[in-house]
Design an enzyme around this catalytic site. Structure first.
Site: not given
Ligand SMILES: C[S@@+](CC[C@H](N)C(=O)[O-])C[C@H]1O[C@@H](n2cnc3c(N)ncnc32)[C@H](O)[C@@H]1O
Length: 482
Positions: A22, A43, A227, A250, A272, A303-305, A386
């Site tokens: 190995e 070997p 998130p 945001d 926001k 936040g998020g995507d 939301m």
């Molecule tokens: C304006 S939207 C944005 C969503 C974001 N672009 C996403 O892809 O997650 C905001 C909403 O996303 C949800 N959200 C975002 N972060 C969250 C978290 N950590 N836990 C639960 N819900 C979340 C909630 O419903 C919140 O009101």
């Protein structure tokens, strides 16, 4: 420096590996990344080495090491795991003036192999000279996460223009300025994003108009920060945050995410909440254009995507119309992050054939305009963003359109964060659950059979029980000796 770092040209040279187990295989895998002729002496060898020998990828001589094996070798690895044999090989190689590495035996080695970050032709070697191999490994992981995977492509791209740049721009200082502009601006961004055609077009006009005074070009990265848990940031998001001159962020971006922004970057909060905007969308669009036109690298952090209920599409279009280079960096959307943190699969072969993301927020403060009939009758998971304020209405509409009132539902507030709450109920009790658990958002409603799998939690417990594991860096060959 106890060890002097160099990169050795081994093209078509022979490297001798003594050993067939190995330890030897690990060295062979690493060596095969370079165009060397690998000769193995042992070997017996394990299946992997035998298979490489059969295909001609390496040469294998079955037998014990003898001094004659050193003939023609540029480097030697003693990798038998037998101290006496490795030491004898090292002694013989040293006597013959051939650099030798006896694996894990620095005392008899004449070189060490560093931890490697490979973005060929860019290659980084990291070594502590055997002082702290684990520290070296951690450093390598950190560096891995900071360097784009397309870095090698960028270096090759630059190489392909080197001659043209030299021919067109005689002054070395002007050449350096041009390269700085290339690597720090949209041309490099385009190469890293895989759009080499665009990069070539821009590069050609830059090279062919060298007399033009370089104008600093601003750009905008619209970045999804996930998130909430900073460990869920992507490598690309981190790199953009580290390159930023200004960050426009945001309400959902926490301080622990902002910690990853370059220290000197300006931070502009644009708030926001649903109906409480620190700046209107038009103001935000104008701000992004203004900052980019000032030649700054702007990170629009969301936040998020950015493309899921994030208005990232509107901002992208606005910037493109203004002629500003814009790149989208996707993030983990709340549904994916919260589902993982609550142990709730969004699809499941037994319970849900699909998943739909909907908004619970209509124009103004009205209820959302959704296709209730198809939502209520399809065998799928419904994730409502939301939807805290309208939870009762949403539940009632779904039931009115045929959804069984006993259908499981979960509410996840502050998912993936230390104050995460996961509350379970049914579609009929959505509003009551919001009140009972004091949910004020940000929260998701998850409706469908899979919601029964959610693990209930309260702040604190969530972090231990359900938190998603840290992402690990991409695996690369590492060999730290000593
Ligand atoms: C304006 S939207 C944005 C969503 C974001 N672009 C996403 O892809 O997650 C905001 C909403 O996303 C949800 N959200 C975002 N972060 C969250 C978290 N950590 N836990 C639960 N819900 C979340 C909630 O419903 C919140 O009101």
């Amino acid at each position: 420096m106890d060890y002097f770092p160099i990169f050795v040209d081994l093209r078509e040279r022979r490297v001798l590996v003594v050993g067939g187990g190995e330890t030897a295989v690990r060295k062979i895998r690493l060596l095969r990344k370079a165009p060397v002729v690998i000769r193995v002496v042992a070997p017996t060898v394990n299946d992997e080495i035998a298979a490489l020998g059969d295909t001609g990828a390496i040469e294998w001589r079955a037998g014990r090491f003898s001094v004659a094996d050193l003939s023609g070798a540029a480097l030697v690895f003693a990798a038998t795991d037998i101290e006496a044999v490795d030491s004898a090989v090292a002694q013989a190689a040293t006597a013959a003036g051939i650099p030798v590495n006896a694996v894990d035996r620095p005392a008899v080695s004449t070189f060490v192999v560093p931890a490697i970050v490979d973005r060929s032709p860019i290659v980084l070697g990291i070594s502590s000279g055997g002082a702290a191999p684990v520290l070296v490994r951690r450093l390598r992981e950190q560096i891995e996460s900071l360097l784009p995977t397309g870095l090698g492509r960028l270096a090759r791209f630059a190489e392909s223009f080197r001659g043209a740049v030299k021919a067109n721009i005689a002054d070395p200082t002007a050449r350096r300025h041009l390269w700085e502009r290339v690597f720090g601006g949209p041309i490099a961004d385009a190469v890293l994003a895989g759009n080499e055609t665009l990069a070539r077009e821009r590069m050609m006009s830059l090279v062919n108009r060298p007399a033009e005074r370089p104008r600093v070009e601003g750009r905008v990265f619209i970045v999804g920060a996930g998130p909430g848990d900073p460990d869920l940031l992507t490598f690309k998001a981190m790199r953009a945050m580290q390159a930023a001159d200004v960050v426009v962020y945001d309400r959902l971006i926490g301080a622990d995410i902002l910690d990853y922004v370059r220290r000197d970057a300006e931070r502009i909060y644009v708030g926001k909440a649903a109906s409480n905007h620190a700046l209107s969308q038009d103001d935000i669009n104008a701000l992004l254009v203004e900052q980019a036109r000032a030649g700054r690298t702007v990170v629009r952090l969301k936040g998020g995507d950015p493309f899921i209920f994030g208005r990232g599409g509107e901002e992208m279009t606005h910037l493109q119309r203004a002629g500003i280079a814009v790149e989208i960096v996707p993030g983990i959307t709340a549904a994916a992050g919260c589902a993982a943190a609550a142990g709730l699969p969004l699809t499941h072969r037994d319970f849900a054939a699909g998943v739909t993301f909907v908004t619970g927020h209509g124009k103004g403060d009205s209820e959302p305009d959704l296709d209730w009939a198809s939502l209520a009758t399809s065998r799928q998971t419904i994730v409502v963003y939301m939807g805290v304020a309208t939870a009762g209405t949403i539940g009632a509409r779904l039931i009115a359109h045929g959804l069984d009132p006993a259908t499981p539902a979960a509410i996840i507030e502050n998912g993936t964060r230390p104050d995460q709450i996961v509350a379970r109920g049914t579609v009929a009790t959505l509003a009551a659950t919001v009140v009972r658990r004091g949910i004020t958002g940000p929260a998701l409603l998850v409706i469908g059979a899979v919601a029964a799998l959610a693990v209930e939690s309260t702040p604190g417990a969530a972090q231990d029980a359900n938190r998603t594991p840290k992402p690990t860096a991409r695996a690369h060959p590492v060999a730290v000796v000593g």
